[in-house]
Write an enzyme that holds these catalytic residues in place. Structure first.
Site, PDB file in Angstrom:
ATOM      1  N   GLY A   4       0.836  -1.210   0.000  1.00 45.85           N
ATOM      2  CA  GLY A   4       0.000   0.000   0.000  1.00 45.85           C
ATOM      3  C   GLY A   4       0.863   1.248   0.000  1.00 45.85           C
ATOM      4  O   GLY A   4       2.100   1.181   0.046  1.00 45.85           O
TER       5      GLY A   4
ATOM      6  N   LEU B  38       1.353   3.577   2.264  1.00 43.26           N
ATOM      7  CA  LEU B  38       2.173   3.754   3.461  1.00 43.26           C
ATOM      8  C   LEU B  38       3.101   2.553   3.680  1.00 43.26           C
ATOM      9  O   LEU B  38       4.256   2.703   4.090  1.00 43.26           O
ATOM     10  CB  LEU B  38       1.237   3.926   4.669  1.00 43.26           C
ATOM     11  CG  LEU B  38       1.885   4.437   5.928  1.00 43.26           C
ATOM     12  CD1 LEU B  38       2.521   5.800   5.682  1.00 43.26           C
ATOM     13  CD2 LEU B  38       0.840   4.541   7.034  1.00 43.26           C
TER      14      LEU B  38
ATOM     15  N   ASP C 282      -2.829 -12.526   4.815  1.00 34.29           N
ATOM     16  CA  ASP C 282      -4.185 -11.967   4.844  1.00 34.29           C
ATOM     17  C   ASP C 282      -4.586 -11.830   6.309  1.00 34.29           C
ATOM     18  O   ASP C 282      -4.767 -12.827   7.011  1.00 34.29           O
ATOM     19  CB  ASP C 282      -5.128 -12.913   4.087  1.00 34.29           C
ATOM     20  CG  ASP C 282      -6.543 -12.366   4.016  1.00 34.29           C
ATOM     21  OD1 ASP C 282      -6.868 -11.420   4.788  1.00 34.29           O
ATOM     22  OD2 ASP C 282      -7.324 -12.877   3.210  1.00 34.29           O
ATOM     23  N   ILE C 283      -4.722 -10.588   6.750  1.00 35.39           N
ATOM     24  CA  ILE C 283      -4.963 -10.371   8.182  1.00 35.39           C
ATOM     25  C   ILE C 283      -6.317 -10.901   8.658  1.00 35.39           C
ATOM     26  O   ILE C 283      -6.547 -11.026   9.852  1.00 35.39           O
ATOM     27  CB  ILE C 283      -4.818  -8.871   8.559  1.00 35.39           C
ATOM     28  CG1 ILE C 283      -5.774  -7.987   7.740  1.00 35.39           C
ATOM     29  CG2 ILE C 283      -3.382  -8.415   8.419  1.00 35.39           C
ATOM     30  CD1 ILE C 283      -5.938  -6.587   8.289  1.00 35.39           C
TER      31      ILE C 283
ATOM     32  N   TYR D 190      -8.766  -2.012   4.752  1.00 35.62           N
ATOM     33  CA  TYR D 190      -9.755  -1.758   3.702  1.00 35.62           C
ATOM     34  C   TYR D 190      -9.913  -0.244   3.680  1.00 35.62           C
ATOM     35  O   TYR D 190     -10.425   0.342   4.634  1.00 35.62           O
ATOM     36  CB  TYR D 190     -11.069  -2.457   4.066  1.00 35.62           C
ATOM     37  CG  TYR D 190     -12.165  -2.251   3.038  1.00 35.62           C
ATOM     38  CD1 TYR D 190     -12.464  -3.232   2.093  1.00 35.62           C
ATOM     39  CD2 TYR D 190     -12.905  -1.078   3.018  1.00 35.62           C
ATOM     40  CE1 TYR D 190     -13.465  -3.035   1.152  1.00 35.62           C
ATOM     41  CE2 TYR D 190     -13.914  -0.878   2.074  1.00 35.62           C
ATOM     42  CZ  TYR D 190     -14.180  -1.856   1.152  1.00 35.62           C
ATOM     43  OH  TYR D 190     -15.165  -1.671   0.221  1.00 35.62           O
ATOM     44  N   THR D 191      -9.450   0.412   2.596  1.00 41.08           N
ATOM     45  CA  THR D 191      -9.371   1.881   2.614  1.00 41.08           C
ATOM     46  C   THR D 191     -10.322   2.568   1.632  1.00 41.08           C
ATOM     47  O   THR D 191     -10.221   3.778   1.442  1.00 41.08           O
ATOM     48  CB  THR D 191      -7.922   2.339   2.300  1.00 41.08           C
ATOM     49  OG1 THR D 191      -7.535   1.779   1.045  1.00 41.08           O
ATOM     50  CG2 THR D 191      -6.948   1.903   3.368  1.00 41.08           C
TER      51      THR D 191
ATOM     52  N   ASP E 222      -8.133  10.065  10.850  1.00 43.05           N
ATOM     53  CA  ASP E 222      -8.890  11.235  11.329  1.00 43.05           C
ATOM     54  C   ASP E 222     -10.392  11.040  11.129  1.00 43.05           C
ATOM     55  O   ASP E 222     -11.193  11.775  11.698  1.00 43.05           O
ATOM     56  CB  ASP E 222      -8.433  12.506  10.584  1.00 43.05           C
ATOM     57  CG  ASP E 222      -8.572  12.390   9.073  1.00 43.05           C
ATOM     58  OD1 ASP E 222      -8.346  11.285   8.529  1.00 43.05           O
ATOM     59  OD2 ASP E 222      -8.901  13.400   8.419  1.00 43.05           O
TER      60      ASP E 222
ATOM     61  N   TYR F 237     -16.236   3.334   7.046  1.00 40.01           N
ATOM     62  CA  TYR F 237     -14.777   3.225   7.119  1.00 40.01           C
ATOM     63  C   TYR F 237     -14.284   3.704   8.499  1.00 40.01           C
ATOM     64  O   TYR F 237     -13.529   3.014   9.177  1.00 40.01           O
ATOM     65  CB  TYR F 237     -14.153   4.056   5.992  1.00 40.01           C
ATOM     66  CG  TYR F 237     -12.656   4.275   6.122  1.00 40.01           C
ATOM     67  CD1 TYR F 237     -11.759   3.242   5.872  1.00 40.01           C
ATOM     68  CD2 TYR F 237     -12.147   5.520   6.493  1.00 40.01           C
ATOM     69  CE1 TYR F 237     -10.388   3.454   5.990  1.00 40.01           C
ATOM     70  CE2 TYR F 237     -10.795   5.738   6.610  1.00 40.01           C
ATOM     71  CZ  TYR F 237      -9.921   4.702   6.361  1.00 40.01           C
ATOM     72  OH  TYR F 237      -8.570   4.906   6.484  1.00 40.01           O
TER      73      TYR F 237
END
Ligand SMILES: NC(=O)c1ccc[n+]([C@@H]2O[C@H](COP(=O)([O-])OP(=O)(O)OC[C@H]3O[C@@H](n4cnc5c(N)ncnc54)[C@H](OP(=O)(O)O)[C@@H]3O)[C@@H](O)[C@H]2O)c1
Length: 283
Positions: A10, A12, A36-37, A61-62, A102, A125
């Site tokens: 990803g 980051l 896979d978490i 999941y973003t 945030d 989310y």
């Protein structure tokens, strides 16, 4: 020192892997094809095999809008996936960094949110990420929860890259001017995470660059720094309908960094300038 990074492909994750390698740590970066978490057994077995000193959990999941339709998937990955990572990291005695957002705030405030401000997410989310934070608190004893916002950097898609692309395709760009937040340069964020994990100053941190802006102001500065000539028009959130609601104000107060004796990050404009310079050289 050994570090496991989840979500390693990803935006980051790639930056984390790069920085920890540069710092000469043994880095085990895995994305969902390798770790896979949501598979609790796999997470325990991989961490049990490596025995890392630190786990930086950046896998998530973003897709903020899609989460409204794929509610269970968002909770499965961001809440239960995070629980799986917390349980396994605790079992092997690794410190844990959980990257949060945030978007845990509703945006009703007009003064910056500090770490003791009450979260109240207004989209799926944000709710799923907050549930992840709670699981970290429940199942891990030496954690850093790092809330960040408006991330930009070399990898993946982000607002800065989108603006630069749109400027090539269009003569006029509409940008929302009634949502305020703190841009964060991924490089600055990973360096602060690196600093944190070498301490025992556990807890919740808001980490972004200092200063804040609206998306419109952010876009204007990007174009002025790059000398790009494109018309930027402000619009309101109501003119730009999307599935998920966004907080209209999610500016951070970095109280935890201050009170724990960490230096704050530089102003977002300085970080943006450095990023754009590197980006320009490459493109
Ligand atoms: N970007 C921002 O502005 C921002 C702001 C606040 C907080 N954050 C947080 O920062 C963290 C990193 O975000 P990012 O911007 O790097 O997002 P990203 O680019 O979407 O990276 C997330 C990574 O996690 C992976 N992933 C998804 N499901 C997974 C699973 N079941 N197991 C393991 N990995 C999985 C994704 O793979 P696929 O792409 O293949 O699904 C992706 O590679 C996230 O926790 C996010 O909530 C980001």
């Amino acid at each position: 020192m050994k570090v496991v990074v989840t979500g390693a492909k990803g935006q980051l994750g790639k930056e984390l892997v790069k920085w920890f390698r540069q710092m000469e740590w043994n880095v085990y970066g895995y994305d969902k094809d390798e770790l896979d978490i949501t598979d609790a057994q796999q997470v325990i077995s991989v961490l049990g095999h490596i025995h890392p000193h630190v786990v930086v959990h950046a896998g998530a999941y973003t897709k903020v809008d899609e989460a409204e339709k794929e509610k269970e998937k968002a909770f499965f990955v961001n809440a239960y996936g995070t629980r799986n990572v917390a349980v396994a990291a605790e079992k092997v005695g690794a410190k844990l960094v959980y990257v949060s957002t945030d978007y845990v705030f509703d945006g009703a405030q007009r003064v910056p949110y500090h770490e003791f401000s009450s979260p109240n997410p207004i989209n799926i989310y944000g709710k799923s990420k907050l549930a992840g934070e709670q699981f970290v608190r429940d199942f891990h004893s030496r954690f850093f929860i790092v809330r960040t916002s408006w991330v930009f950097g070399a990898y993946g898609n982000n607002f800065v890259k989108t603006m630069l692309r749109l400027a090539k395709e269009k003569e006029e760009i509409l940008v929302v001017d009634d949502q305020y937040g703190c841009p964060t340069y991924a490089v600055d964020l990973v360096q602060k995470i690196y600093e944190l994990v070498q301490t025992e100053k556990y807890g919740l941190y808001h980490i972004s660059n200092t200063g804040y802006c609206s998306w419109y102001e952010f876009a204007k500065i990007i174009f002025s720094e790059m000398g790009v000539n494109v018309r930027v028009q402000r619009c309101g959130t109501k003119d730009y309908l999307r599935l998920a609601a966004r907080p209209s104000y999610s500016v951070f107060d970095h109280m935890a960094l201050r009170l724990n004796g960490f230096e704050l990050l530089r102003h977002w404009r300085d970080a943006l300038r450095e990023f754009l310079h590197a980006y320009e050289v490459k493109h």
